[in-house]
Design a protein around this motif. Structure first.
Motif, PDB file in Angstrom:
ATOM      1  N   ASP A  13      51.003-106.099  66.078  1.00  0.00           N
ATOM      2  CA  ASP A  13      52.213-106.923  66.081  1.00  0.00           C
ATOM      3  C   ASP A  13      53.265-106.397  65.104  1.00  0.00           C
ATOM      4  O   ASP A  13      54.465-106.600  65.294  1.00  0.00           O
ATOM      5  N   PHE A  14      52.805-105.725  64.049  1.00  0.00           N
ATOM      6  CA  PHE A  14      53.704-105.244  62.998  1.00  0.00           C
ATOM      7  C   PHE A  14      54.197-103.815  63.232  1.00  0.00           C
ATOM      8  O   PHE A  14      55.019-103.311  62.463  1.00  0.00           O
ATOM      9  N   ASN A  15      53.689-103.152  64.273  1.00  0.00           N
ATOM     10  CA  ASN A  15      53.948-101.717  64.428  1.00  0.00           C
ATOM     11  C   ASN A  15      55.430-101.349  64.426  1.00  0.00           C
ATOM     12  O   ASN A  15      55.848-100.419  63.742  1.00  0.00           O
ATOM     13  N   LEU A  16      56.239-102.061  65.203  1.00  0.00           N
ATOM     14  CA  LEU A  16      57.657-101.699  65.296  1.00  0.00           C
ATOM     15  C   LEU A  16      58.365-101.854  63.963  1.00  0.00           C
ATOM     16  O   LEU A  16      59.158-100.989  63.568  1.00  0.00           O
ATOM     17  N   LYS A  17      58.085-102.950  63.268  1.00  0.00           N
ATOM     18  CA  LYS A  17      58.753-103.188  61.983  1.00  0.00           C
ATOM     19  C   LYS A  17      58.341-102.125  60.967  1.00  0.00           C
ATOM     20  O   LYS A  17      59.182-101.577  60.232  1.00  0.00           O
ATOM     21  N   VAL A  18      57.049-101.810  60.912  1.00  0.00           N
ATOM     22  CA  VAL A  18      56.566-100.798  59.973  1.00  0.00           C
ATOM     23  C   VAL A  18      57.134 -99.431  60.328  1.00  0.00           C
ATOM     24  O   VAL A  18      57.546 -98.650  59.461  1.00  0.00           O
ATOM     25  N   MET A  19      57.185 -99.140  61.605  1.00  0.00           N
ATOM     26  CA  MET A  19      57.697 -97.853  62.075  1.00  0.00           C
ATOM     27  C   MET A  19      59.174 -97.682  61.716  1.00  0.00           C
ATOM     28  O   MET A  19      59.612 -96.607  61.280  1.00  0.00           O
ATOM     29  N   ARG A  20      59.937 -98.733  61.889  1.00  0.00           N
ATOM     30  CA  ARG A  20      61.371 -98.669  61.546  1.00  0.00           C
ATOM     31  C   ARG A  20      61.567 -98.533  60.035  1.00  0.00           C
ATOM     32  O   ARG A  20      62.495 -97.863  59.582  1.00  0.00           O
ATOM     33  N   ALA A  21      60.687 -99.147  59.262  1.00  0.00           N
ATOM     34  CA  ALA A  21      60.757 -98.989  57.807  1.00  0.00           C
ATOM     35  C   ALA A  21      60.466 -97.544  57.418  1.00  0.00           C
ATOM     36  O   ALA A  21      61.114 -96.985  56.525  1.00  0.00           O
ATOM     37  N   HIS A  38      56.942 -89.801  57.543  1.00  0.00           N
ATOM     38  CA  HIS A  38      56.191 -89.680  58.783  1.00  0.00           C
ATOM     39  C   HIS A  38      55.278 -90.894  58.966  1.00  0.00           C
ATOM     40  O   HIS A  38      54.964 -91.604  57.999  1.00  0.00           O
ATOM     41  N   TYR A  39      54.798 -91.072  60.208  1.00  0.00           N
ATOM     42  CA  TYR A  39      54.113 -92.328  60.543  1.00  0.00           C
ATOM     43  C   TYR A  39      52.922 -92.091  61.469  1.00  0.00           C
ATOM     44  O   TYR A  39      52.986 -91.282  62.395  1.00  0.00           O
ATOM     45  N   VAL A  40      51.817 -92.816  61.205  1.00  0.00           N
ATOM     46  CA  VAL A  40      50.637 -92.816  62.077  1.00  0.00           C
ATOM     47  C   VAL A  40      50.142 -94.256  62.178  1.00  0.00           C
ATOM     48  O   VAL A  40      50.143 -94.980  61.177  1.00  0.00           O
ATOM     49  N   ASP A  41      49.713 -94.682  63.373  1.00  0.00           N
ATOM     50  CA  ASP A  41      49.103 -96.010  63.472  1.00  0.00           C
ATOM     51  C   ASP A  41      47.835 -95.955  64.317  1.00  0.00           C
ATOM     52  O   ASP A  41      47.399 -94.889  64.743  1.00  0.00           O
ATOM     53  N   GLN A  86      57.426 -98.664  71.079  1.00  0.00           N
ATOM     54  CA  GLN A  86      57.543 -97.666  70.012  1.00  0.00           C
ATOM     55  C   GLN A  86      58.013 -96.313  70.533  1.00  0.00           C
ATOM     56  O   GLN A  86      58.736 -95.585  69.838  1.00  0.00           O
ATOM     57  N   LEU A  87      57.618 -95.970  71.734  1.00  0.00           N
ATOM     58  CA  LEU A  87      58.032 -94.690  72.319  1.00  0.00           C
ATOM     59  C   LEU A  87      59.551 -94.582  72.450  1.00  0.00           C
ATOM     60  O   LEU A  87      60.111 -93.479  72.471  1.00  0.00           O
ATOM     61  N   LYS A  88      60.225 -95.720  72.498  1.00  0.00           N
ATOM     62  CA  LYS A  88      61.674 -95.737  72.628  1.00  0.00           C
ATOM     63  C   LYS A  88      62.378 -95.228  71.368  1.00  0.00           C
ATOM     64  O   LYS A  88      63.582 -94.947  71.393  1.00  0.00           O
ATOM     65  N   LEU A  89      61.640 -95.104  70.259  1.00  0.00           N
ATOM     66  CA  LEU A  89      62.223 -94.610  69.006  1.00  0.00           C
ATOM     67  C   LEU A  89      62.145 -93.083  68.887  1.00  0.00           C
ATOM     68  O   LEU A  89      62.463 -92.523  67.834  1.00  0.00           O
ATOM     69  N   ASP A  90      61.742 -92.423  69.949  1.00  0.00           N
ATOM     70  CA  ASP A  90      61.543 -90.971  69.920  1.00  0.00           C
ATOM     71  C   ASP A  90      62.784 -90.221  69.436  1.00  0.00           C
ATOM     72  O   ASP A  90      62.716 -89.389  68.530  1.00  0.00           O
ATOM     73  N   LYS A  91      63.940 -90.520  70.012  1.00  0.00           N
ATOM     74  CA  LYS A  91      65.169 -89.807  69.624  1.00  0.00           C
ATOM     75  C   LYS A  91      65.529 -90.053  68.173  1.00  0.00           C
ATOM     76  O   LYS A  91      65.998 -89.143  67.472  1.00  0.00           O
ATOM     77  N   SER A  92      65.313 -91.268  67.698  1.00  0.00           N
ATOM     78  CA  SER A  92      65.632 -91.598  66.308  1.00  0.00           C
ATOM     79  C   SER A  92      64.767 -90.801  65.342  1.00  0.00           C
ATOM     80  O   SER A  92      65.254 -90.307  64.316  1.00  0.00           O
ATOM     81  N   PHE A  93      63.478 -90.645  65.645  1.00  0.00           N
ATOM     82  CA  PHE A  93      62.592 -89.878  64.774  1.00  0.00           C
ATOM     83  C   PHE A  93      62.936 -88.389  64.835  1.00  0.00           C
ATOM     84  O   PHE A  93      62.921 -87.697  63.806  1.00  0.00           O
ATOM     85  N   GLN A 145      61.343-104.448  52.039  1.00  0.00           N
ATOM     86  CA  GLN A 145      60.336-104.199  51.014  1.00  0.00           C
ATOM     87  C   GLN A 145      59.472-103.002  51.401  1.00  0.00           C
ATOM     88  O   GLN A 145      59.134-102.157  50.567  1.00  0.00           O
ATOM     89  N   LEU A 146      59.141-102.907  52.686  1.00  0.00           N
ATOM     90  CA  LEU A 146      58.345-101.779  53.162  1.00  0.00           C
ATOM     91  C   LEU A 146      59.093-100.461  53.003  1.00  0.00           C
ATOM     92  O   LEU A 146      58.535 -99.467  52.529  1.00  0.00           O
ATOM     93  N   ALA A 147      60.352-100.450  53.414  1.00  0.00           N
ATOM     94  CA  ALA A 147      61.148 -99.223  53.331  1.00  0.00           C
ATOM     95  C   ALA A 147      61.241 -98.723  51.892  1.00  0.00           C
ATOM     96  O   ALA A 147      61.116 -97.518  51.627  1.00  0.00           O
ATOM     97  N   LYS A 148      61.417 -99.649  50.974  1.00  0.00           N
ATOM     98  CA  LYS A 148      61.492 -99.287  49.555  1.00  0.00           C
ATOM     99  C   LYS A 148      60.157 -98.744  49.071  1.00  0.00           C
ATOM    100  O   LYS A 148      60.099 -97.754  48.317  1.00  0.00           O
TER     101      LYS A 148
END
Length: 371
Positions: free
Chosen positions: A87-95, A102-105, A116-123, A69-72
């Motif tokens: 608690d929601f940061n990873l899920k929101v970030m992946r959405a 782009h994303y800011v928290d 979250q830093l582990k998603l660096d390559k994906s972004f 729902q977030l991604a949409k």
């Protein structure tokens, strides 16, 4: 290439105390900014959107726990500003990643920031920027650390201290100045510190220290708590020899004792969240301080913030809610062009950021002394 209006922003959790400031700041910053208030409290989101009396602010229901729902919801916008609990940061970030936004928290209380830093390559792969911890602390404190660190060839320690005073509150008042969940976690989870070049955990509610902040805050007790700055600053500045870093925030010792006492009696975060705040218009002042020690000098930089009565926002709301709006607009307009998952001390241009803080009534103060 990111599709959609480059000045279109989603504020997730936009009805909360910080989210409302983010929305207001985005609205007043530029006449072409478009803002979507996304919140689980759909009725509150729509009422807040209507208060702007125009077409630039809209509202929608959002469940931070529902990835699809977030991604949409995010798709087609430029930046999502996540004002929900960490608690929601990873899920929101992946959405945001799936939606190509782009994303800011506001920070991940150390643990989530590391994840979250582990998603660096994906972004980086899809040309997106994610700035982690873009509020006051983390956020302003990180950028101040960068500003001071650039004056040094070698750094020994970074000490971050935050103190505030509510001029409406009476000594007998017992209330939570910001998120009840965050305060309970700060006082009960084991904090991380960087000591002798290594990350270490220490006891909760330890390391009490008396700090003399500028007026009207004055002298306060501060205590070490778990915080996101300690997750990134030692890594960012390790090439400068940094071997000590910690974070302490001001709490009245009686307040801390009362929180612990009520927790032992079975109080929950919901119980604490129901506590009333001091009445009247916001009337507080906050000082965020970074002390950096080198071989030959110590430089202290502070950010001073006061309540904004027109917005009915406390000093803590202002210095936490305005920075993510500033950072999101820097990303959207290309002033922040670096891609990947980044802490503020890496991503945010110092002088431009300080100018924007100044426009919002925040003041940067610098002092220098000898060790």
């Amino acid at each position: 290439m990111i599709a959609g209006n480059k000045r279109s922003f989603v504020v997730l959790g936009g009805v909360g105390a910080i989210g409302r400031v983010v929305v207001r700041d985005l609205f007043e910053s530029h006449p072409r900014n478009q803002i979507l208030i996304a919140d689980y409290n759909e009725q509150g989101a729509r009422a807040y959107a209507r208060s702007f009396h125009g077409r630039r602010v809209s509202a929608a229901f959002a469940d931070a726990g529902q990835f699809k729902q977030l991604a949409k919801l995010f798709r087609g916008h430029a930046v999502v500003i996540n004002c929900t609990q960490h608690d929601f940061n990873l899920k929101v970030m992946r959405a945001a990643l799936v939606a190509k936004v782009h994303y800011v928290d506001l920070g991940g209380l150390f643990h989530w920031t590391r994840e979250q830093l582990k998603l660096d390559k994906s972004f980086k792969r899809v040309g997106l920027t994610a700035v982690l911890g873009g509020g006051c602390a983390p956020g302003i404190t990180n950028v101040m650390t960068r500003a001071v660190a650039d004056r040094f060839g070698h750094i020994r320690s970074v000490r971050i201290r935050v103190g505030a005073r509510d001029l409406n509150a009476k000594s007998a008042d017992f209330y939570f100045p910001y998120s009840a969940q965050t305060i309970v976690e700060e006082l009960t989870l084991k904090p991380w510190v960087f000591k002798r070049g290594k990350f270490q955990q220490v006891k909760p509610r330890s390391g009490w220290e008396r700090v003399d902040f500028s007026r009207p805050v004055g002298a306060q007790w501060v205590v070490v708590t778990r915080h996101s700055e300690v997750a990134t600053i030692p890594l960012t500045f390790r090439a400068k020899g940094l071997c000590e870093c910690d974070f302490k925030v001001g709490f009245d010792r009686k307040f801390v004792g009362e929180v612990v006492r009520r927790l032992k009696k079975g109080w929950t975060v919901r119980d604490f969240a129901k506590l009333p705040s001091p009445r009247g218009k916001p009337n507080d002042y906050e000082v965020s301080r970074v002390i950096i020690r080198g071989d030959r000098k110590i430089v202290t930089m502070e950010c001073h913030a006061r309540a904004n009565r027109r917005w009915h926002a406390s000093a803590g709301d202002i210095d936490t809610g305005c920075p993510p709006s500033i950072i999101a607009q820097m990303i959207a307009t290309g002033l922040i062009a670096q891609r990947g998952v980044l802490p503020p001390e890496v991503a945010v241009p110092v002088e431009a950021f300080f100018r924007e803080l100044g426009k919002r009534g925040m003041k940067i103060v610098v002092k220098e002394s000898k060790p």
